[in-house]
Design a protein around this motif. Structure first.
Motif, PDB file in Angstrom:
ATOM      1  N   ASP A 357      25.898 -57.529-106.752  1.00 55.69           N
ATOM      2  CA  ASP A 357      24.668 -57.028-106.128  1.00 55.69           C
ATOM      3  C   ASP A 357      24.955 -55.846-105.210  1.00 55.69           C
ATOM      4  O   ASP A 357      24.184 -54.873-105.170  1.00 55.69           O
ATOM      5  N   MET A 358      26.037 -55.909-104.453  1.00 54.00           N
ATOM      6  CA  MET A 358      26.393 -54.795-103.575  1.00 54.00           C
ATOM      7  C   MET A 358      26.734 -53.551-104.400  1.00 54.00           C
ATOM      8  O   MET A 358      26.349 -52.426-104.053  1.00 54.00           O
ATOM      9  N   ALA A 359      27.447 -53.763-105.501  1.00 52.49           N
ATOM     10  CA  ALA A 359      27.803 -52.627-106.368  1.00 52.49           C
ATOM     11  C   ALA A 359      26.564 -51.990-106.980  1.00 52.49           C
ATOM     12  O   ALA A 359      26.434 -50.757-107.029  1.00 52.49           O
ATOM     13  N   ALA A 360      25.620 -52.816-107.440  1.00 51.54           N
ATOM     14  CA  ALA A 360      24.396 -52.291-108.043  1.00 51.54           C
ATOM     15  C   ALA A 360      23.586 -51.491-107.022  1.00 51.54           C
ATOM     16  O   ALA A 360      23.039 -50.422-107.330  1.00 51.54           O
ATOM     17  N   ALA A 361      23.512 -52.002-105.795  1.00 47.59           N
ATOM     18  CA  ALA A 361      22.757 -51.305-104.752  1.00 47.59           C
ATOM     19  C   ALA A 361      23.415 -49.986-104.394  1.00 47.59           C
ATOM     20  O   ALA A 361      22.730 -48.974-104.180  1.00 47.59           O
ATOM     21  N   LEU A 370      32.380 -48.221-104.574  1.00 54.09           N
ATOM     22  CA  LEU A 370      32.132 -49.087-103.429  1.00 54.09           C
ATOM     23  C   LEU A 370      33.441 -49.708-102.986  1.00 54.09           C
ATOM     24  O   LEU A 370      34.117 -50.366-103.780  1.00 54.09           O
ATOM     25  N   GLY A 371      33.804 -49.494-101.736  1.00 57.36           N
ATOM     26  CA  GLY A 371      35.006 -50.099-101.185  1.00 57.36           C
ATOM     27  C   GLY A 371      34.653 -51.313-100.354  1.00 57.36           C
ATOM     28  O   GLY A 371      34.107 -51.187 -99.258  1.00 57.36           O
ATOM     29  N   LEU A 372      34.919 -52.511-100.887  1.00 61.02           N
ATOM     30  CA  LEU A 372      34.634 -53.742-100.146  1.00 61.02           C
ATOM     31  C   LEU A 372      35.641 -53.911 -99.016  1.00 61.02           C
ATOM     32  O   LEU A 372      36.806 -53.542 -99.149  1.00 61.02           O
ATOM     33  N   GLN A 534      20.642 -53.768 -98.278  1.00 59.17           N
ATOM     34  CA  GLN A 534      19.804 -52.818 -97.544  1.00 59.17           C
ATOM     35  C   GLN A 534      20.612 -51.993 -96.557  1.00 59.17           C
ATOM     36  O   GLN A 534      20.318 -50.818 -96.317  1.00 59.17           O
ATOM     37  N   GLN A 535      21.639 -52.593 -95.983  1.00 60.54           N
ATOM     38  CA  GLN A 535      22.402 -51.892 -94.948  1.00 60.54           C
ATOM     39  C   GLN A 535      23.312 -50.805 -95.499  1.00 60.54           C
ATOM     40  O   GLN A 535      23.856 -50.004 -94.727  1.00 60.54           O
ATOM     41  N   LEU A 536      23.458 -50.721 -96.802  1.00 57.65           N
ATOM     42  CA  LEU A 536      24.212 -49.604 -97.372  1.00 57.65           C
ATOM     43  C   LEU A 536      23.579 -48.263 -96.997  1.00 57.65           C
ATOM     44  O   LEU A 536      24.263 -47.247 -96.896  1.00 57.65           O
TER      45      LEU A 536
END
Length: 575
Positions: A357-361, A370-372, A534-536
């Motif tokens: 989900d983070m990658a898609a956003a 995206l660097g986790l 959202q915070q991205l």
């Protein structure tokens, strides 16, 4: 009624319940449940009414039956009985103590029960007369910290975070647009100061009365404090003051330049105008004989003064006027130049979303990678990753990358231990693509010890960058004692990058230090520290701070593509 409630308000309400439950001495797990529910509300994609319905059916992760009933009550009535009961159980003023940095619910309850402290004035008196210092586990150091927190709270009373003021100002400007020929945000908000006291708007209009009436009758206005031919002032429901200046379109550009600059910048600009036989003021740009120079756009005013247009963020009288005269203004970094996100948390630690989900956003926002950077093992409260969890996450990242063109990088936000070491053995650190080193504990160290601690972490070859390097929380917590000049110089020597933490409650690195850092050749990384999809979008606030610090695209680490960034991080490890 429920559909009209804003999710931010609902989340804030739930968090307040959790804090008051702690203050009342309730089971801490019950208090944490309200905090988890608040996060679920913040990350819900639909309306609050839809969330309340889904919660009632047990379809929202993080919201149990009890809180679902509370949400249903909120949706139906706009009130929350449990909150009303909790607030009524405490003396008026007691909850204000929770706004003081370093005072949590347990300490506030202790001060109330043992000393009868019920408000900030009483707290200050108890500090000064020695009663607090005599309490177990308090002492003179605790008293000094409390007094500093009281001073800080009073100093920043009536100030607002950048993102909050920007949201309000944008809404007011949009509401007034039909009544003006042109309207712009001005003042410290346009310069992107981290916090602001009020909102300044400038409008061009030929019908002052119509615009003034529209402004003073806006739904959000609670009080009109002034209404004239050139300026109107109101207080909004948030408590924020808002001024509207009204000018003719022919002088709008000069007026915008005047109402945007800081006091020092404007003094320097007026001095320059005077040296050229002109006068610059809120009424426009005039020649010595009083004839007005048409300046419908800012460019007209700057050109008349022999200057390139100075970006609003730079108008602080820190050399920007000389640079504009000599053609030395930097081409400031733009949001669209960021290629990747380098600080994001997932459900592996204290984030609310999955890796996918983070990658898609991030992809939907236009990023290429995206660097986790979930929390490391010492951050137990944040669910920091033990080595076995690191391995599981890396395996999931490998699986994701094999199936998608979008790339996820393996990072970690490693705690900087008290002695300056990082939070894993070298073999675990070597498994990451990059490491963000951050202080999350022992904030009360001496200036020398904290500086040495952070410098040791910056010199560690596994450290790609320092995260939120001063630990500040705007309007809430001052930076810890640290010599950031020495830290920046150490980063310049070692090649360690420094993060601009773009969370609008941090905006850390301070923009003045950004200017120093890039002047020494330190790379800056603009990172949202996102704990939800959202915070991205917080990255944009980091760009504002980078621009305010004179940063160009070439100064910013995550304007590199993924391979170039990995080369940078690899070179650090091998240094």
């Amino acid at each position: 009624m429920g559909a009209e409630l804003d999710k931010k308000v609902v989340a804030k309400t739930l968090r307040k319940v959790g804090v008051l439950l702690e203050l009342a001495g309730e089971n801490p797990f019950k208090a944490r449940a309200f905090d988890r529910a608040a996060r679920a509300v913040e990350t819900w994609d639909g309306s609050f009414a839809e969330l309340a319905t889904a919660s009632a059916g047990g379809q929202v992760e993080g919201i149990g039956k009890g809180i679902a009933a509370d949400l249903a009550e909120l949706a139906a009535s706009g009130r929350l009985g449990v909150l009303d009961d909790l607030e009524a159980s405490f003396p008026a003023g007691l909850t204000d103590l929770l706004d003081i940095s370093g005072l949590g619910p347990k300490t506030v309850r202790k001060l109330y029960e043992e000393l009868g402290v019920t408000n900030i004035d009483a707290l200050e008196s108890a500090c000064l007369d020695g009663r607090i210092a005599k309490l177990p586990r308090m002492g003179e150091k605790s008293v000094a910290n409390i007094l500093a927190g009281i001073t800080h709270l009073r100093s920043y009373s009536g100030r607002f975070h950048l993102h909050t003021a920007l949201d309000v100002a944008t809404g007011v400007a949009a509401a007034l647009a039909p009544f003006a020929e042109r309207i712009e945000i001005a003042g410290s908000l346009r310069r992107r100061r981290e916090t602001v006291k009020d909102i300044d708007l400038l409008a061009a209009t030929s019908d002052v009365t119509r615009l003034a009436d529209a402004f003073t009758s806006l739904p959000g206005v609670t009080r009109v404090t002034g209404k004239g031919e050139t300026k109107c002032s109101v207080i909004l429901g948030s408590g924020m003051a808002c001024d509207l200046r009204m000018v003719d379109a022919s002088v709008f550009g000069a007026a915008l330049a005047h109402f945007t600059g800081s006091a020092d910048h404007n003094v320097a600009m007026r001095r320059r105008a005077k040296s050229m036989g002109m006068k610059l003021s809120e009424y426009g740009l005039e020649r010595e004989d009083g004839t007005r120079i048409p300046c419908p756009d800012e460019r007209d005013a700057f050109e008349a003064l022999g200057l390139a247009v100075i970006p609003p963020e730079l108008r602080e009288d820190l050399g920007e006027i000389d640079a504009a005269q000599s053609g030395a203004l930097p081409a400031l970094v733009e949001s669209g130049e960021l290629r990747g996100v380098l600080h994001a948390h997932t459900q592996y630690s204290d984030g609310t979303a999955s890796i996918a989900d983070m990658a898609a956003a991030a992809r939907d926002l236009g990023f290429a990678y995206l660097g986790l950077a979930d929390h490391s093992q010492s951050s137990t409260v944040a669910g920091g990753l033990k080595p076995d969890a690191v391995r599981r996450q890396h395996a999931e990242i490998d699986e994701f990358n094999a199936a998608h063109e979008f790339r996820v990088l393996k990072g970690i936000e490693s705690d900087i231990r008290k002695d300056g070491s990082l939070d894993y053995d070298d073999d675990v650190l070597a498994s990451f693509d990059f490491v963000i080193a951050s202080v999350h504990s022992h904030f009360q160290m001496s200036r020398n010890d904290m500086t040495a601690r952070v410098i040791r972490a910056a010199r560690n070859p596994f450290t790609t960058m320092l995260g939120h390097p001063t630990g500040r929380l705007l309007l809430r917590r001052e930076p810890y004692e640290i010599d950031m000049d020495a830290v920046v110089e150490a980063c310049a020597e070692s090649g360690c990058a420094i993060e601009i933490n773009a969370n609008p409650y941090r905006l850390d690195l301070d923009w003045r230090l950004v200017k120093k850092a890039i002047g020494l050749g330190v790379c800056i990384a603009i990172c949202p520290d996102a704990h939800s999809t959202q915070q991205l979008a917080y990255s944009g606030f980091g760009v504002d701070i980078a621009r305010k610090g004179w940063a160009r695209s070439s100064d910013v680490l995550n304007t590199l593509d993924a391979e170039e960034f990995l080369t940078f991080a690899g070179a650090r490890r091998n240094s």
